[in-house]
Design a protein around this motif. Structure first.
Motif, PDB file in Angstrom:
ATOM      1  N   ILE A   1       0.689  -1.201   0.029  1.00 52.62           N
ATOM      2  CA  ILE A   1      -0.048   0.214  -0.125  1.00 52.62           C
ATOM      3  C   ILE A   1       0.819   1.072   0.048  1.00 52.62           C
ATOM      4  O   ILE A   1       0.771   2.247  -0.924  1.00 52.62           O
ATOM      5  CB  ILE A   1      -0.825  -0.217   1.205  1.00 52.62           C
TER       6      ILE A   1
ATOM      7  N   SER B   1       1.590   3.596  -3.272  1.00 50.46           N
ATOM      8  CA  SER B   1       0.877   5.078  -2.933  1.00 50.46           C
ATOM      9  C   SER B   1       2.128   6.028  -3.340  1.00 50.46           C
ATOM     10  O   SER B   1       1.728   7.190  -3.743  1.00 50.46           O
ATOM     11  CB  SER B   1       0.347   5.151  -1.627  1.00 50.46           C
TER      12      SER B   1
ATOM     13  N   ALA C   1       2.204   9.070  -5.693  1.00 50.02           N
ATOM     14  CA  ALA C   1       2.186  10.536  -5.239  1.00 50.02           C
ATOM     15  C   ALA C   1       3.273  11.364  -5.495  1.00 50.02           C
ATOM     16  O   ALA C   1       3.278  12.545  -6.190  1.00 50.02           O
ATOM     17  CB  ALA C   1       2.237  10.507  -3.657  1.00 50.02           C
TER      18      ALA C   1
ATOM     19  N   TYR D   1      -7.812  -2.205  -1.770  1.00 54.31           N
ATOM     20  CA  TYR D   1      -7.031  -1.069  -1.396  1.00 54.31           C
ATOM     21  C   TYR D   1      -7.123   0.359  -2.339  1.00 54.31           C
ATOM     22  O   TYR D   1      -6.311   1.254  -2.338  1.00 54.31           O
ATOM     23  CB  TYR D   1      -5.699  -1.660  -1.822  1.00 54.31           C
TER      24      TYR D   1
ATOM     25  N   ILE E   1      -5.049   3.901  -2.267  1.00 57.61           N
ATOM     26  CA  ILE E   1      -4.020   4.268  -3.344  1.00 57.61           C
ATOM     27  C   ILE E   1      -4.393   5.134  -4.563  1.00 57.61           C
ATOM     28  O   ILE E   1      -3.690   5.976  -4.770  1.00 57.61           O
ATOM     29  CB  ILE E   1      -3.649   2.839  -3.990  1.00 57.61           C
TER      30      ILE E   1
ATOM     31  N   ALA F   1      -3.972   8.750  -4.004  1.00 57.52           N
ATOM     32  CA  ALA F   1      -2.553   9.157  -4.237  1.00 57.52           C
ATOM     33  C   ALA F   1      -1.839   9.492  -5.738  1.00 57.52           C
ATOM     34  O   ALA F   1      -1.023  10.011  -5.848  1.00 57.52           O
ATOM     35  CB  ALA F   1      -1.450   8.023  -3.334  1.00 57.52           C
ATOM     36  N   TRP F   2      -2.501   8.415  -6.361  1.00 51.89           N
ATOM     37  CA  TRP F   2      -2.110   8.677  -8.066  1.00 51.89           C
ATOM     38  C   TRP F   2      -2.709   9.687  -8.560  1.00 51.89           C
ATOM     39  O   TRP F   2      -2.575  10.041  -9.823  1.00 51.89           O
ATOM     40  CB  TRP F   2      -2.410   7.275  -8.701  1.00 51.89           C
TER      41      TRP F   2
ATOM     42  N   GLY G   1      -1.373  13.230  -5.411  1.00 53.05           N
ATOM     43  CA  GLY G   1      -0.468  13.042  -4.240  1.00 53.05           C
ATOM     44  C   GLY G   1      -0.233  13.918  -3.132  1.00 53.05           C
ATOM     45  O   GLY G   1       0.671  13.763  -2.567  1.00 53.05           O
TER      46      GLY G   1
ATOM     47  N   SER H   1       5.730  10.493   1.936  1.00 54.74           N
ATOM     48  CA  SER H   1       4.592   9.672   1.415  1.00 54.74           C
ATOM     49  C   SER H   1       4.405   8.353   2.039  1.00 54.74           C
ATOM     50  O   SER H   1       3.335   7.808   2.701  1.00 54.74           O
ATOM     51  CB  SER H   1       4.159   9.751  -0.086  1.00 54.74           C
TER      52      SER H   1
ATOM     53  N   HIS I   1       1.471   6.925   4.546  1.00 49.67           N
ATOM     54  CA  HIS I   1       0.858   5.639   4.207  1.00 49.67           C
ATOM     55  C   HIS I   1       0.961   4.608   4.818  1.00 49.67           C
ATOM     56  O   HIS I   1       0.031   3.706   5.202  1.00 49.67           O
ATOM     57  CB  HIS I   1       0.772   5.497   2.495  1.00 49.67           C
TER      58      HIS I   1
END
Lengths: 285, 335
Positions: free
Chosen positions: A76, A80, A84, A138, A142, A145-146, A149, A202, A206
């Protein structure tokens, strides 16, 4: 400024005390993790370990799937962090380098995203993920974050690129490279301190995240180590030595990662914290 | 920039914009709307508009009821009790915790930053040691602290007892008192000590703030201090008159962040809550979580709680913003 002898001695003494305080939890956990159970409940408690039990770690991993939890967290936090870094670097780069209509609005959105109090968003986000059918996966952890970020990272990259000369990028452009090539081949590699810093922070964020997994994950086999440890505490909290062993295992990867990249990280944080008030905040260069 | 570049710029910011719309702006609007409905667990789709009823239920005071012992708290004088006492209880807890923790972390990180700026060999390692716990402030460290703060088997009270024992002969000789039987705090098992316990835990994670303040200290021009020293200013005066004013923006920033974090604290409350605290660690964010995600899942009500908490947080950070602005106005006004 040069220190007098007395001040020097005092500074060192205070620093030693502070270090002891900062390291106390880790030392306490490490020693407790090695004790047999009856020693952890000895009175008065001590840091001494009479008969070390390294088997506690094995036992902790057997009681609950700690290895699984650690693997889940790695996945994860890793995925992430990559997203990010990539997407926040893109946004920060555009804000620092391109003149385009709406740039001020995008900049305002970044600041707004920083300021919005997260507790307002908890309920609607939950309904949104439920509607999307993402509960129990998830994706809620996730995908955001994509997409962006984190505003903090965007700001961080913007500041970094604003403070970095653009000659190399201009040269590449004159050689006929398109904006994406320039970004991926020239700008991003040159932003190594920012990439390391944003990526690491990051990852840590996470890894430590607790509320989001608590809300969105249902099957305990998918739990990250933060939730897993909480489960350990409620199910087997009286096994203090095993609980401490599990806690040490949950922190160790971060400690090792930190020590591995410490030099880069401290330099990056130094550059970025001092760039925070560098040239103007939202004005064009 | 060419047209192609202009298009590319939007390509670069597109992920952020999509994410912002989907997970910030959108939910923000939805939250406002939700807080005006009676949305709850099973029937979130069939929610009905109820106006300000949620806010009234959360903040209202029932004048017909008598204040009871576990009632509203000192800030609500007179008869009547809140329609939802837990709102006031949890907000009061969050405010009390914030009032305790922000001065401690702010003063602590400032002192540490000033200390670590000294040029002493080995201090770079100290900096690393101070920063590390800031990264590790998750569930694992909370679990460790809860064991460390165990009243009977934990290291903190062992240290306190050791201090008592060491002081005993001296106190006997001079004052004729004995430390035997002196109480040790019950920490996380006590309604009074549970918040100080949390402050203690937070005090170990000031490393991030220390780093920000150190960066700001590096920007203070050394000539200022030297000039003041030539004028005969002592170390304390230089700190108060030269360093601190220069540091004000960074202090405002750190104070702001610490305040917001304390007001939003959730994990520590969730992980460390215990029955014997009698709701002493029931924070506003925890109550919101309980309202929304435990039966009967009052989602609309929880959304209203979120806005109330945001409003209170806004009031709490207003002094910081005002303090930060005063300096800007002062600078623009003339030097």
């Amino acid at each position: 400024m040069r220190l007098s002898r007395g001040m020097h001695v005092t500074s060192v003494a205070v620093a030693v005390g502070v270090c002891a305080w900062m390291l106390l939890p880790m030392l306490w956990a490490a020693t407790s993790a090695l004790k047999p159970l009856e020693e952890t409940y000895a009175f008065p408690p001590t840091f001494r370990v009479e008969s070390p039990q390294p088997g506690n770690f094995v036992e902790a991993f057997r009681r609950l799937p700690m290895a699984r939890f650690l693997l889940n967290s790695t996945w994860i936090a890793g995925v992430s962090a990559i997203g990010a870094v990539l997407t926040s670097a893109m946004a920060g780069y555009a804000l620092a380098r391109f003149e385009f209509r709406g740039r001020r609005i995008v900049g305002a959105c970044v600041l707004a995203a920083l300021l919005v109090p997260s507790q307002i968003l908890i309920v609607p986000r939950f309904l949104q993920f439920e509607w999307l059918g993402w509960l129990g996966t998830y994706k809620p952890l996730i995908v955001p974050a994509w997409l962006g970020g984190g505003a903090f990272n965007v700001l961080l990259f913007r500041q970094f690129f604003v403070a970095t000369p653009r000659e190399a990028e201009d040269a590449a452009r004159l050689d006929g490279a398109g904006p994406w090539t320039v970004f991926l081949r020239v700008a991003l590699p040159s932003a190594r301190p920012a990439v390391v810093t944003a990526g690491f922070l990051s990852f840590v964020f996470h890894w430590q995240e607790f509320l989001d997994p608590l809300l969105y994950l249902t099957d305990f086999k998918t739990f990250p180590v933060s939730l897993g440890l909480r489960m350990f505490q409620t199910l087997a909290g009286t096994w203090a030595n095993l609980l401490m062993a599990a806690s040490v295992a949950a922190m160790l990867p971060l400690v090792l990662l930190f020590l591995a990249i410490e030099r880069d990280l401290m330099r990056g944080l130094g550059v970025l914290t001092s760039a925070r008030r560098g040239r103007g905040t939202c004005d064009p260069d | 920039m060419s047209l192609q570049g202009r298009g590319a710029a939007w390509g670069f910011v597109a992920p952020f914009i999509v994410g912002f719309a989907a997970w910030c702006a959108g939910p923000l609007a939805a939250s406002l709307f939700l807080s005006l409905t009676d949305a709850s667990g099973a029937s979130a789709r069939r929610a009905e508009y109820v106006g300000l009823a949620n806010y009234r239920a959360a903040l209202g005071v029932d004048r017909t009821a008598r204040a009871d012992a576990a009632g509203p708290g000192p800030w609500l004088a007179g008869d009547g009790r809140p329609t939802d006492p837990l709102v006031y209880r949890s907000l009061g807890n969050s405010l009390a915790y914030t009032a305790m923790t922000v001065p401690v972390t702010l003063a602590g990180s400032l002192a540490l930053a000033l200390l670590l700026m000294q040029r002493v060999r080995g201090f770079s390692i100290v900096r690393t040691i101070v920063y590390l716990p800031h990264l590790l402030g998750g569930v694992a460290s909370l679990v460790i602290w809860s064991w460390l703060l165990n009243p009977r088997f934990g290291g903190i009270n062992a240290a306190i007892r050791a201090v008592y024992a060491a002081a005993d002969p001296l106190l006997r000789a001079t004052l004729g008192v004995t430390t035997e039987g002196w109480p040790v705090p019950e920490w996380l098992f006590s309604p009074t000590w549970c918040k100080p316990a949390l402050v203690l835990i937070r005090a170990g994670t000031v490393g991030g703030s220390v780093l920000i303040l150190m960066a700001a200290l590096q920007r203070v021009p050394p000539e200022l201090g030297e000039a003041a020293a030539l004028d005969g200013a002592g170390a304390w005066t230089r700190l108060r008159r030269v360093t601190l004013p220069q540091l004000r923006p960074a202090l405002v920033f750190v104070g702001l962040i610490e305040t917001v974090f304390a007001m939003q604290a959730f994990t520590e409350s969730y992980v460390l809550s215990h029955r014997s605290q009698q709701d002493g660690l029931l924070f506003a964010a925890t109550y919101l979580y309980r309202t929304a995600f435990e039966s009967p899942h009052r989602l609309g009500y929880a959304a209203a709680l979120g806005w109330i908490l945001a409003g209170v947080t806004g009031v709490m950070i207003a002094p910081w913003l005002a303090w930060g602005r005063r300096r800007a106005a002062f600078e623009e006004g003339g030097t």
